[in-house]
Design an enzyme around this catalytic site. Structure first.
Site, PDB file in Angstrom:
ATOM      1  N   ALA A  34       1.111  -1.137   0.453  1.00  0.00           N
ATOM      2  CA  ALA A  34       0.181  -0.066   0.061  1.00  0.00           C
ATOM      3  C   ALA A  34       0.874   0.664  -0.675  1.00  0.00           C
ATOM      4  O   ALA A  34       2.193   1.000   0.408  1.00  0.00           O
ATOM      5  CB  ALA A  34      -0.733   0.370   1.303  1.00  0.00           C
ATOM      6  N   THR A  35       0.418   2.343  -0.801  1.00  0.00           N
ATOM      7  CA  THR A  35       1.291   3.304  -0.608  1.00  0.00           C
ATOM      8  C   THR A  35      -0.064   4.572  -1.986  1.00  0.00           C
ATOM      9  O   THR A  35      -0.520   3.917  -2.307  1.00  0.00           O
ATOM     10  CB  THR A  35       2.152   2.748  -1.573  1.00  0.00           C
ATOM     11  OG1 THR A  35       3.406   3.964  -1.509  1.00  0.00           O
ATOM     12  CG2 THR A  35       2.133   2.759  -3.510  1.00  0.00           C
ATOM     13  N   THR A  36       0.765   5.875  -2.234  1.00  0.00           N
ATOM     14  CA  THR A  36      -0.016   6.467  -3.439  1.00  0.00           C
ATOM     15  C   THR A  36       2.049   7.004  -4.158  1.00  0.00           C
ATOM     16  O   THR A  36       2.781   7.664  -3.030  1.00  0.00           O
ATOM     17  CB  THR A  36      -0.635   7.689  -2.791  1.00  0.00           C
ATOM     18  OG1 THR A  36      -1.298   7.159  -1.937  1.00  0.00           O
ATOM     19  CG2 THR A  36      -1.019   8.252  -3.630  1.00  0.00           C
ATOM     20  N   LYS A  60      10.334   5.283  -1.475  1.00  0.00           N
ATOM     21  CA  LYS A  60       9.794   4.668  -3.226  1.00  0.00           C
ATOM     22  C   LYS A  60       9.469   4.839  -3.784  1.00  0.00           C
ATOM     23  O   LYS A  60       9.461   4.540  -5.287  1.00  0.00           O
ATOM     24  CB  LYS A  60       7.991   4.493  -1.911  1.00  0.00           C
ATOM     25  CG  LYS A  60       7.619   3.747  -1.134  1.00  0.00           C
ATOM     26  CD  LYS A  60       5.967   4.182  -0.854  1.00  0.00           C
ATOM     27  CE  LYS A  60       5.159   4.036   0.855  1.00  0.00           C
ATOM     28  NZ  LYS A  60       4.640   4.066   0.620  1.00  0.00           N
TER      29      LYS A  60
END
Lengths: 269, 255
Positions: free
Chosen positions: B31-33, B64
């Site tokens: 999960a991330t943006t 990231k």
């Protein structure tokens, strides 16, 4: 025919003589430490002789281009696999030479039924901190040496000695000073090599003394200028000031023109 | 003599990913943006810093947005273990190619290298243990233009003409990016570096508002998103003091 020990020793001796002749007209390689990093220099005719091996490792070579390429690839493979499997900090010149290519070069030299590697190699390593820089040189018989402030490759050990003696008397702090020093040291080596070659050709013996060979700076620069015809000055820098992990860069013609002594930069095309 | 580092690794027995075991039901770190869009001088790539495993926040200082070489960046969404491994392979591959072939790998070649790794990783991705959905952005020296590409987990590559997004918070920012670029005061491509950075901070703040798996700005801890800019001159990292100043003057209102 080589079963008897003395025959093998004789064969190795012949091979040494053969190899010495192969380097007689090669272009010396000079490496020096300066405040900006490590500068390598040679003069080449088309095919480059200075290369990047890893983030902080540079390669300079004399000899047959195909043999140099083979060993350069070996070094590249070893360095990158080690850097991936362990870390960039574990890729050191010392390990690559001692456990990597030096045994290969030695084996090729001593296997008298096979062709030897016609190579002399210099590996320059930029330390993580200033003062930790170093060089490794490997001879065609696999003998390697470690040096700290400067290193050279030339046709014979006596020429290399002469270049080292010259370097010992020089001061180079800035990159501009380092460029000046490597150019003049290259000239010392190249003049000595040509002199030795001519001596052998004429059997007369050249009368030029070593003091004359290491003449004043102007004479050395004039020699470089004469030798620049059809050849190019090749300079590479392991640059401490470059951002990112890869520190190797070549000095392009514009930068080189600005750094070379004025009477040489005007001859640069 | 092809200059293919991944091939060299495989010849030595290296295998990417861990296929064959189902990871469904396990709490993997995901999960991330992440987002990338073109601005006036090149491409901006940004990402939040949270790594989660199920409901648990595993780490809030993750980078990231990974610099692969002087002109390319890979932003990662998905399983970090595989994503970081891919980034390491790419970094070594590009260096190895440059050093062996004495020329830079083309931008097209770099895109293919990532697609190849994703294809090799399909089994692990489908098993649920190694899905990676990256964005690759860089400066194409040949065409003298900055480009953005995004991928699916199977390795298909798509060009993000103006922007690209990935990760669990991406639906939120995708809609905003479309809106801003179409009806905003000025299109993304005309924004200055400062305007683009403010936009990125606002977008990631929005994502954090609606997606629990995206970390927002934590001013007390001095935690800001990672923002990297790619131009003809190479990759630049926006430092925290600059981000802090922009956040406080142009973003923090109402947050």
């Amino acid at each position: 025919m080589y079963e008897e020990p003395y025959r093998w020793v004789e064969a190795v001796g012949n091979r040494r003589q053969y190899l010495d002749e192969q380097f007689a007209q090669g272009s010396p390689v000079v490496g020096v430490v300066c405040d900006q990093g490590i500068l390598l220099m040679t003069m080449s005719k088309g095919t480059p002789k200075l290369y990047e091996i890893y983030d902080r490792l540079a390669f300079g070579g004399m000899g047959h281009p195909a043999d140099l390429e083979k060993l350069r690839f070996m070094l590249l493979e070893m360095a990158h696999v080690e850097g991936f499997n362990r870390s960039a900090a574990d890729v050191t010149g010392s390990r690559l030479v001692k456990y990597g290519i030096a045994p290969v070069v030695k084996q090729a030299f001593e296997e008298v039924f096979k062709a030897p590697s016609i190579v002399k190699i210099m590996l320059a390593e930029l330390g993580q901190k200033a003062g930790k820089d170093g060089f490794l040189t490997i001879n065609y018989d696999g003998v390697f040496e470690e040096k700290s402030q400067y290193a050279v490759l030339a046709a014979t050990s006596s020429v290399e000695q002469r270049m080292m003696e010259y370097l010992r008397r020089q001061d180079c702090v800035s990159l501009k000073e380092a460029v000046d020093v490597v150019i003049r040291t290259w000239a010392v080596g190249d003049r000595a090599q040509r002199q030795a070659h001519e001596t052998r050709e004429n059997h007369e013996g050249a009368k030029e003394s070593s003091d004359q060979l290491v003449a004043d700076s102007q004479a050395l620069l004039t020699h470089v200028r004469q030798r620049m015809e059809g050849k190019a000055i090749e300079c590479a820098l392991l640059d401490r000031q470059v951002s990112g992990t890869s520190k190797y860069r070549t000095l392009g013609s514009v930068e080189l023109k600005a750094l070379l002594p004025s009477d040489l930069s005007s001859a640069l095309t | 003599m092809q200059g293919d580092f991944y091939q060299l690794l495989k010849e030595q027995g290296y295998v990417l990913g861990t296929p064959g075991h189902s990871g469904v039901g396990q709490s993997l770190t995901t999960a991330t943006t992440i987002l990338a869009f073109k601005y006036r001088d090149g491409v901006l790539v940004a990402g939040d810093r949270r790594a989660t495993a199920g409901n648990m926040v595993m780490y809030d200082r993750t980078d990231k947005v990974l610099e692969i070489d002087r002109h390319s960046v890979m932003a990662i969404a998905g399983v970090p273990a595989t994503a970081y491994e891919m980034a390491r392979i790419l970094e070594h591959s590009f260096k190895y190619y440059r050093r062996t072939q004495l020329q830079e790998l083309s931008f097209e070649g770099k895109l293919r290298a990532l697609a190849k790794l994703l294809k090799e990783n399909v089994a692990a991705a489908l098993a649920g243990t190694g899905a990676v959905v990256p964005i690759f952005a860089g400066y194409d020296a040949e065409q003298e233009v900055a480009k953005i590409y995004f991928y699916d987990i199977l390795g298909a590559e798509f060009e993000g003409v103006e922007y690209a997004v990935s990760g669990s918070g991406s639906p939120t920012v995708r809609g905003i990016l479309h809106y801003v670029n179409t009806w905003g005061e000025q299109p993304l491509g005309t924004m200055s570096q400062e305007q683009a950075t403010v936009q990125a901070l606002r977008l990631l703040t929005c994502a954090a508002e609606f997606d629990s798996a995206t970390g927002g700005v934590n001013r007390e801890a001095g935690l800001y998103p990672i923002v990297k800019l790619i131009t003809a001159a190479g990759v630049t990292v926006m430092e925290d003091p600059s981000l802090r100043s922009l956040f406080e003057s142009k973003v923090s209102k109402g947050v």
